[in-house]
Structures are given as C-alpha cells and as structure tokens.
Write an enzyme that holds these catalytic residues in place. Structure first.
Site, mmCIF file in Angstrom:
data_model
loop_
_atom_site.group_PDB
_atom_site.id
_atom_site.type_symbol
_atom_site.label_atom_id
_atom_site.label_comp_id
_atom_site.label_asym_id
_atom_site.label_seq_id
_atom_site.Cartn_x
_atom_site.Cartn_y
_atom_site.Cartn_z
ATOM 1 N N SER A 1 0.840 -1.201 0.000
ATOM 2 C CA SER A 1 0.000 0.000 0.000
ATOM 3 C C SER A 1 0.879 1.257 0.000
ATOM 4 O O SER A 1 0.500 2.295 -0.556
ATOM 5 C CB SER A 1 -0.964 0.011 1.189
ATOM 6 O OG SER A 1 -0.274 0.160 2.399
ATOM 7 N N ASN B 1 14.130 3.660 4.924
ATOM 8 C CA ASN B 1 13.161 2.673 5.413
ATOM 9 C C ASN B 1 11.989 3.377 6.084
ATOM 10 O O ASN B 1 12.136 4.452 6.650
ATOM 11 C CB ASN B 1 13.847 1.744 6.432
ATOM 12 C CG ASN B 1 12.910 0.677 6.974
ATOM 13 O OD1 ASN B 1 12.156 0.061 6.223
ATOM 14 N ND2 ASN B 1 12.927 0.455 8.277
ATOM 15 N N HIS C 1 9.127 2.865 9.040
ATOM 16 C CA HIS C 1 8.877 2.010 10.208
ATOM 17 C C HIS C 1 7.640 2.511 10.961
ATOM 18 O O HIS C 1 7.519 3.712 11.228
ATOM 19 C CB HIS C 1 10.096 1.995 11.132
ATOM 20 C CG HIS C 1 9.901 1.063 12.279
ATOM 21 N ND1 HIS C 1 10.010 -0.306 12.137
ATOM 22 C CD2 HIS C 1 9.546 1.283 13.562
ATOM 23 C CE1 HIS C 1 9.746 -0.885 13.294
ATOM 24 N NE2 HIS C 1 9.461 0.063 14.177
ATOM 25 N N ASP D 1 16.596 -0.892 12.214
ATOM 26 C CA ASP D 1 15.818 0.338 12.445
ATOM 27 C C ASP D 1 16.582 1.378 13.262
ATOM 28 O O ASP D 1 16.003 2.075 14.094
ATOM 29 C CB ASP D 1 14.474 0.003 13.138
ATOM 30 C CG ASP D 1 13.621 -0.942 12.308
ATOM 31 O OD1 ASP D 1 13.639 -0.822 11.075
ATOM 32 O OD2 ASP D 1 12.945 -1.804 12.900
ATOM 33 N N HIS E 1 -1.108 3.562 8.948
ATOM 34 C CA HIS E 1 -0.930 3.450 7.500
ATOM 35 C C HIS E 1 -1.255 4.770 6.808
ATOM 36 O O HIS E 1 -0.555 5.181 5.879
ATOM 37 C CB HIS E 1 -1.812 2.339 6.922
ATOM 38 C CG HIS E 1 -1.197 0.972 7.068
ATOM 39 N ND1 HIS E 1 0.158 0.769 7.055
ATOM 40 C CD2 HIS E 1 -1.744 -0.250 7.222
ATOM 41 C CE1 HIS E 1 0.424 -0.518 7.207
ATOM 42 N NE2 HIS E 1 -0.720 -1.165 7.324
ATOM 43 N N GLU F 1 1.680 6.895 7.173
ATOM 44 C CA GLU F 1 2.777 6.375 6.340
ATOM 45 C C GLU F 1 2.622 6.805 4.885
ATOM 46 O O GLU F 1 3.592 7.173 4.224
ATOM 47 C CB GLU F 1 2.797 4.842 6.385
ATOM 48 C CG GLU F 1 3.270 4.280 7.703
ATOM 49 C CD GLU F 1 3.375 2.766 7.655
ATOM 50 O OE1 GLU F 1 4.211 2.229 8.374
ATOM 51 O OE2 GLU F 1 2.615 2.118 6.906
HETATM 52 C C1 GRF Z 1 4.094 -0.775 6.877
HETATM 53 O O1 GRF Z 1 3.368 -0.593 8.074
HETATM 54 C C2 GRF Z 1 5.555 -0.513 7.124
HETATM 55 O O2 GRF Z 1 5.789 0.488 8.069
HETATM 56 C C3 GRF Z 1 6.017 -1.849 7.661
HETATM 57 O O3 GRF Z 1 5.321 -2.800 6.875
HETATM 58 C C4 GRF Z 1 4.069 -2.249 6.461
HETATM 59 C C5 GRF Z 1 3.963 -2.413 4.962
HETATM 60 O O4 GRF Z 1 2.698 -2.121 4.473
HETATM 61 N N1 GRF Z 1 7.456 -1.953 7.595
HETATM 62 P P1 GRF Z 1 2.416 -2.114 2.902
HETATM 63 O O5 GRF Z 1 2.975 -3.424 2.333
HETATM 64 O O6 GRF Z 1 3.084 -0.916 2.312
HETATM 65 O O7 GRF Z 1 0.932 -2.057 2.762
#
Ligand code: GRF
Length: 213
Positions: A22, A116, A118, A154, A180, A183
């Site tokens: 995602s 990365n 996290h 990390d 998410h 993110e």
């Molecule tokens: C995310 O929460 C990221 O922080 C973690 O794995 C998840 C990946 O989600 N490392 P996606 O595959 O991008 O939906």
C-alpha cells in the site's frame, strides 16, 4: 557523504516490498511520473506472491523477485538485488514494507541511498511488529518514522517522524489503519525532500538530519 539529489531531471526509485504494497501504491499515486521527475524504476520483492508486485505491473513498472531461499546466504541475496538495482539506474532505494534485514553487501553499494519506513516512533519499538508492540506496551502515543538505513535494525538517522495517538478504544487494527494513513503521506514526502536536495546532516552530529523546506 553525498546524498542523492535529482540533478538530471529524473530521479529513479528502486522499491523493495514483501507484501501488500500500500505504501508502494501511495508513491505511485503521488510521485510516479509526476512533475518532480520521480520515477519508480523497479519494484523488488522477496515473496513472489506479494500483492505489491501486481500493483507495480498494473502500471507497467518493472518487477523482480529475489526469494531468500534461492541464495546460499543473505550476502549473495543482497549482491544479486544490488546488481539489479544498479542495472536499472536507481538513485534511491526505498524499503516500503520490506521485511528482511538489508546487509552491507547492498548498503555499501548505495551509501546514504537506502531509506526505510517504520510504523513506530523510533527508537521505540523497532523490529517486525512495531504497531503491536506499542499497543501491547500501552503507550499513549506511537507513530511513523522514515530513516536512512544503516547496518542495525531500524537504527539509522531519522528523516521524518509523526506522532499517532493511541486512543483508549483502539484495537490493533484501528491503530494500524491510522498509522498506515500517516505512512502514505510521510514516505512520499521524505522521498521528495531527498530528491530536491532539502536534506543534509548536522556537521557536529551526523545522526541529526536537517531539513530545509
Ligand atoms: C508498513 O506498516 C511498514 O511500516 C512496515 O510494513 C508495512 C507495509 O505495508 N514496515 P504495505 O505493504 O506498504 O501495505
């Protein structure tokens, strides 16, 4: 050290995933082939079934699969991936839900060119289950971190962080959903900041990332 900056009018990303992708999708939607010259040049997965591979193919983005079990050790695995990333002229490697540790065999080929994402406020709750660990610990806040990757788990210099509150009626799933959403904003933002040369390091403390925005 020299950070990667878009000086050629095009800035090529190599994105490593292991699952749903995602975050890859948010990069495709917000940045790929847009006005900033950022292009997803290659998507790599260690899992041939990762849904993110389908997202990439849907947009005609080249993909490659490197299952860890196909290689004698992690170093050989990472050398093969680094070769592929170089072949595609990648400027910046983005770990977007890539669940394996990246070794110096790859990092040394892309110094300060691997970032990365996290799902916690590092240095709290590193590792593979950052969301669950914060929830079970019972902290009032957690969040999202984008950082440069070093040899640790990390531990590299932090580029961007954003706080997500944990509410008393949250479940791990509801918390995950809000994390998410953050993110999906933070990772594209970090990529843009790097590609436009707005990031540097504090001369006195090379762990400290300075953002000129
Ligand atoms: C995310 O929460 C990221 O922080 C973690 O794995 C998840 C990946 O989600 N490392 P996606 O595959 O991008 O939906």
């Amino acid at each position: 050290m020299e950070l990667p900056v878009n000086t050629k009018g095009v800035f090529r990303l190599g994105i490593l995933i292991s699952g749903s992708g995602s975050n890859l999708q948010s990069i495709i939607d917000k940045l790929h082939r847009g006005p900033s010259g950022i292009e997803v040049a290659l998507v790599i997965s260690d899992d041939p079934e990762a849904y993110g591979l389908r997202r990439a193919r849907r947009d005609d983005i080249p993909t490659a699969v490197f299952p860890l079990g196909d290689y004698p050790d992690r170093e050989e695995h990472d050398i093969a991936m680094a070769d592929e990333l170089e072949k595609h002229g990648v400027d910046l490697v983005v770990l977007a839900g890539y669940m394996l540790i990246v070794t110096p065999a790859l990092l040394d080929r892309f110094p300060y060119r691997v970032i990365n994402l996290h799902p916690s406020l590092l240095p709290a709750f590193p590792g593979a289950s950052g969301i669950e660990d914060a929830f079970v610990y019972g902290t009032g806040v957690t969040g999202v971190t984008v950082h440069f990757v070093d040899e640790g788990c990390d531990t590299g210099p932090i580029i961007l962080q954003e706080v997500v509150e944990i509410q008393y009626n949250d479940t791990v799933d509801s918390l995950r959903e809000r994390i998410h959403a953050v993110e999906h904003r933070l990772l594209p933002r970090a990529i843009e900041l790097i590609s436009t040369g707005k990031i540097s390091f504090d001369e006195k403390n090379p762990r400290r990332v300075i953002i000129r925005d």
